[in-house]
Write a protein that holds these residues in place. Structure first.
Motif, PDB file in Angstrom:
ATOM      1  N   GLY A  21      14.294   0.796  -8.261  1.00 38.44           N
ATOM      2  CA  GLY A  21      15.570   1.352  -8.699  1.00 38.44           C
ATOM      3  C   GLY A  21      15.395   2.602  -9.550  1.00 38.44           C
ATOM      4  N   MET A  22      14.154   3.086  -9.682  1.00 36.59           N
ATOM      5  CA  MET A  22      13.886   4.263 -10.507  1.00 36.59           C
ATOM      6  C   MET A  22      13.144   5.307  -9.672  1.00 36.59           C
ATOM      7  SD  MET A  22      12.685   2.476 -14.059  1.00 36.59           S
ATOM      8  CE  MET A  22      11.300   1.643 -13.310  1.00 36.59           C
ATOM      9  N   GLY A  23      13.193   6.536 -10.111  1.00 34.23           N
ATOM     10  CA  GLY A  23      12.456   7.593  -9.436  1.00 34.23           C
ATOM     11  C   GLY A  23      12.668   8.920 -10.121  1.00 34.23           C
ATOM     12  N   ASP A  24      11.820   9.874  -9.812  1.00 29.87           N
ATOM     13  CA  ASP A  24      11.954  11.218 -10.365  1.00 29.87           C
ATOM     14  C   ASP A  24      13.125  11.934  -9.719  1.00 29.87           C
ATOM     15  OD1 ASP A  24       9.766  10.895 -12.047  1.00 29.87           O
ATOM     16  OD2 ASP A  24       8.354  11.557 -10.521  1.00 29.87           O
ATOM     17  N   SER A  25      13.561  13.021 -10.350  1.00 28.51           N
ATOM     18  CA  SER A  25      14.771  13.668  -9.858  1.00 28.51           C
ATOM     19  C   SER A  25      14.549  15.078  -9.325  1.00 28.51           C
ATOM     20  CB  SER A  25      15.822  13.688 -10.963  1.00 28.51           C
ATOM     21  OG  SER A  25      15.317  14.396 -12.084  1.00 28.51           O
ATOM     22  N   GLY A  61       0.081  -0.182  -3.542  1.00 31.74           N
ATOM     23  CA  GLY A  61       1.293  -0.963  -3.322  1.00 31.74           C
ATOM     24  C   GLY A  61       2.194  -0.441  -2.220  1.00 31.74           C
ATOM     25  N   LEU A  62       1.799   0.647  -1.556  1.00 37.67           N
ATOM     26  CA  LEU A  62       2.618   1.167  -0.466  1.00 37.67           C
ATOM     27  C   LEU A  62       2.348   0.387   0.811  1.00 37.67           C
ATOM     28  CD1 LEU A  62       2.204   5.033  -0.889  1.00 37.67           C
ATOM     29  CD2 LEU A  62       4.056   3.577  -1.726  1.00 37.67           C
ATOM     30  N   ASP A  63       3.365   0.290   1.640  1.00 32.65           N
ATOM     31  CA  ASP A  63       3.208  -0.301   2.976  1.00 32.65           C
ATOM     32  C   ASP A  63       3.194   0.873   3.947  1.00 32.65           C
ATOM     33  OD1 ASP A  63       3.112  -1.849   5.225  1.00 32.65           O
ATOM     34  OD2 ASP A  63       5.143  -2.623   5.038  1.00 32.65           O
ATOM     35  N   ILE A  64       1.986   1.214   4.431  1.00 35.45           N
ATOM     36  CA  ILE A  64       1.819   2.383   5.283  1.00 35.45           C
ATOM     37  C   ILE A  64       1.622   1.944   6.730  1.00 35.45           C
ATOM     38  CG2 ILE A  64       0.468   4.462   5.725  1.00 35.45           C
ATOM     39  CD1 ILE A  64      -0.335   4.422   2.756  1.00 35.45           C
ATOM     40  N   PRO A  65       2.619   2.202   7.586  1.00 34.57           N
ATOM     41  CA  PRO A  65       2.472   1.866   9.006  1.00 34.57           C
ATOM     42  C   PRO A  65       1.310   2.652   9.629  1.00 34.57           C
ATOM     43  CG  PRO A  65       4.746   2.394   8.482  1.00 34.57           C
ATOM     44  CD  PRO A  65       3.925   2.773   7.296  1.00 34.57           C
ATOM     45  N   GLU A  66       0.746   2.114  10.676  1.00 34.82           N
ATOM     46  CA  GLU A  66      -0.382   2.767  11.350  1.00 34.82           C
ATOM     47  C   GLU A  66      -0.029   4.196  11.760  1.00 34.82           C
ATOM     48  OE1 GLU A  66      -3.041   2.074  15.333  1.00 34.82           O
ATOM     49  OE2 GLU A  66      -2.387   0.293  14.230  1.00 34.82           O
ATOM     50  N   ALA A  67       1.193   4.416  12.234  1.00 35.79           N
ATOM     51  CA  ALA A  67       1.616   5.747  12.671  1.00 35.79           C
ATOM     52  C   ALA A  67       1.598   6.757  11.525  1.00 35.79           C
ATOM     53  CB  ALA A  67       3.019   5.692  13.276  1.00 35.79           C
ATOM     54  N   CYS A  68       1.692   6.290  10.298  1.00 37.08           N
ATOM     55  CA  CYS A  68       1.754   7.173   9.131  1.00 37.08           C
ATOM     56  C   CYS A  68       0.422   7.265   8.392  1.00 37.08           C
ATOM     57  CB  CYS A  68       2.831   6.682   8.171  1.00 37.08           C
ATOM     58  SG  CYS A  68       4.478   6.533   8.899  1.00 37.08           S
ATOM     59  N   ASP A  69      -0.580   6.568   8.872  1.00 35.97           N
ATOM     60  CA  ASP A  69      -1.883   6.540   8.208  1.00 35.97           C
ATOM     61  C   ASP A  69      -2.536   7.919   8.257  1.00 35.97           C
ATOM     62  OD1 ASP A  69      -3.861   5.278   6.789  1.00 35.97           O
ATOM     63  OD2 ASP A  69      -4.908   4.537   8.553  1.00 35.97           O
ATOM     64  N   GLY A  70      -3.255   8.274   7.217  1.00 36.08           N
ATOM     65  CA  GLY A  70      -3.984   9.538   7.192  1.00 36.08           C
ATOM     66  C   GLY A  70      -3.194  10.710   6.649  1.00 36.08           C
ATOM     67  N   ALA A  71      -2.043  10.466   6.079  1.00 35.60           N
ATOM     68  CA  ALA A  71      -1.230  11.544   5.519  1.00 35.60           C
ATOM     69  C   ALA A  71      -1.946  12.168   4.326  1.00 35.60           C
ATOM     70  CB  ALA A  71       0.133  11.005   5.093  1.00 35.60           C
ATOM     71  N   THR A  72      -1.647  13.431   4.060  1.00 32.89           N
ATOM     72  CA  THR A  72      -2.248  14.121   2.917  1.00 32.89           C
ATOM     73  C   THR A  72      -1.201  14.648   1.938  1.00 32.89           C
ATOM     74  OG1 THR A  72      -2.319  16.183   4.161  1.00 32.89           O
ATOM     75  CG2 THR A  72      -4.297  14.789   4.218  1.00 32.89           C
ATOM     76  N   SER A  73       0.062  14.548   2.294  1.00 30.88           N
ATOM     77  CA  SER A  73       1.144  14.983   1.420  1.00 30.88           C
ATOM     78  C   SER A  73       2.281  13.966   1.520  1.00 30.88           C
ATOM     79  CB  SER A  73       1.637  16.367   1.844  1.00 30.88           C
ATOM     80  OG  SER A  73       2.713  16.777   1.019  1.00 30.88           O
ATOM     81  N   TYR A  74       2.795  13.569   0.358  1.00 32.00           N
ATOM     82  CA  TYR A  74       3.825  12.517   0.306  1.00 32.00           C
ATOM     83  C   TYR A  74       5.002  12.988  -0.528  1.00 32.00           C
ATOM     84  CZ  TYR A  74      -0.142   9.645   1.730  1.00 32.00           C
ATOM     85  OH  TYR A  74      -1.221   9.127   2.405  1.00 32.00           O
ATOM     86  N   TRP A  75       6.191  12.501  -0.170  1.00 34.36           N
ATOM     87  CA  TRP A  75       7.386  12.692  -0.993  1.00 34.36           C
ATOM     88  C   TRP A  75       7.943  11.311  -1.298  1.00 34.36           C
ATOM     89  CZ3 TRP A  75       9.101  16.574  -3.791  1.00 34.36           C
ATOM     90  CH2 TRP A  75      10.349  16.438  -4.411  1.00 34.36           C
ATOM     91  N   TYR A  76       7.864  10.926  -2.573  1.00 34.12           N
ATOM     92  CA  TYR A  76       8.399   9.642  -3.033  1.00 34.12           C
ATOM     93  C   TYR A  76       9.884   9.829  -3.272  1.00 34.12           C
ATOM     94  CZ  TYR A  76       3.603   8.092  -3.749  1.00 34.12           C
ATOM     95  OH  TYR A  76       2.299   7.741  -3.553  1.00 34.12           O
ATOM     96  N   VAL A  77      10.714   9.246  -2.406  1.00 35.63           N
ATOM     97  CA  VAL A  77      12.162   9.428  -2.463  1.00 35.63           C
ATOM     98  C   VAL A  77      12.766   8.508  -3.511  1.00 35.63           C
ATOM     99  CG1 VAL A  77      14.311   9.339  -1.144  1.00 35.63           C
ATOM    100  CG2 VAL A  77      12.184  10.043  -0.018  1.00 35.63           C
ATOM    101  N   ALA A  78      13.505   9.095  -4.440  1.00 34.61           N
ATOM    102  CA  ALA A  78      14.192   8.312  -5.463  1.00 34.61           C
ATOM    103  C   ALA A  78      15.380   7.601  -4.836  1.00 34.61           C
ATOM    104  CB  ALA A  78      14.666   9.218  -6.599  1.00 34.61           C
ATOM    105  N   PRO A  79      15.632   6.340  -5.234  1.00 36.53           N
ATOM    106  CA  PRO A  79      16.752   5.604  -4.646  1.00 36.53           C
ATOM    107  C   PRO A  79      18.089   6.268  -4.957  1.00 36.53           C
ATOM    108  CG  PRO A  79      15.835   4.416  -6.518  1.00 36.53           C
ATOM    109  CD  PRO A  79      14.946   5.592  -6.270  1.00 36.53           C
ATOM    110  N   GLY A  80      18.892   6.431  -3.931  1.00 42.70           N
ATOM    111  CA  GLY A  80      20.236   6.983  -4.095  1.00 42.70           C
ATOM    112  C   GLY A  80      20.278   8.459  -4.424  1.00 42.70           C
ATOM    113  N   ALA A  81      19.128   9.122  -4.454  1.00 43.98           N
ATOM    114  CA  ALA A  81      19.124  10.539  -4.824  1.00 43.98           C
ATOM    115  C   ALA A  81      18.977  11.429  -3.598  1.00 43.98           C
ATOM    116  CB  ALA A  81      17.981  10.829  -5.784  1.00 43.98           C
TER     117      ALA A  81
END
Length: 148
Positions: free
Chosen positions: A68-72, A128-148
Motif C-alpha cells: 500500500g506504499m510506494g515512491d511518488s 521478494g519479487l515474483d518474476i515470471p520466466e518471460a520477465c527474467d533477465g531484466a536490467t531496468s525496473y519500475w516499481y509502480v506505486a499503488p494507485g499512482a
C-alpha cells in the motif's frame, strides 16, 4: 437501572469484550481466512497455468507483495511487450514494470497504451519479487506505486 439489569448488561459487555466485534478470536481461522483471501486475489488476476499473472493482452508482469506504499516519482511512457513481458518504453529507455500483487491495472494494459505511473526506478530487482520466466533477465525496473 435495576440491579438485575446492571448485572445482565455487565455480563453482556464482558462477553462481547472476549468475543470481539466479530466473534471469538481464533488464530487458526484468521490465518486460513488470510490464505483464502490471497488465493482468491491471485485467481482474480487471471493467472495462467504456470502461476504467472497474465492480462487481457496476453502479457505477463512482475509482482511484489502488497504494502500500500510506494515512491511518488512520475514516469510517462507507452506499454510495450518484450518476450511476452510487460515493459514501459519511456524517454528512450525500457523498464520492466513491477506491480503490487493486488493492483488490478496491469490486467487491462496492452501494448501501445500511453500511461503515467508513480513509483521509482531501479537497476536491480528486490528480494521478494515474483518474476515470471518471460520477465527474467531484466536490467531496468519500475516499481509502480499503488494507485499512482
Amino acid at each position: 437501572m435495576a440491579r438485575r439489569e446492571r448485572e445482565a448488561r455487565g455480563a453482556a459487555i464482558r462477553t462481547a469484550g472476549r468475543l470481539g466485534a466479530r466473534g471469538p478470536r481464533r488464530p487458526a481461522a484468521a490465518a486460513a481466512s488470510a490464505v483464502l483471501s490471497v488465493a482468491l486475489a491471485a485467481g482474480a488476476m487471471g493467472c495462467a497455468g504456470s502461476g504467472d499473472p497474465v492480462g487481457e493482452s496476453g502479457l505477463t508482469w512482475i509482482t511484489m507483495p502488497a504494502t500500500g506504499m510506494g515512491d511518488s516519482a512520475l514516469v510517462e511512457g507507452t506499454i510495450a511487450e518484450q518476450d511476452g513481458c510487460m515493459v514501459l518504453d519511456h524517454g528512450g529507455s525500457r523498464s520492466h514494470l513491477i506491480f503490487e500483487v493486488t493492483d488490478p491495472r496491469p490486467e487491462t494494459y496492452a501494448g501501445g497504451d500511453a500511461v503515467r505511473l508513480g513509483g521509482s526506478g531501479s537497476g536491480k530487482a528486490s528480494a521478494g519479487l515474483d518474476i515470471p520466466e518471460a520477465c527474467d533477465g531484466a536490467t531496468s525496473y519500475w516499481y509502480v506505486a499503488p494507485g499512482a
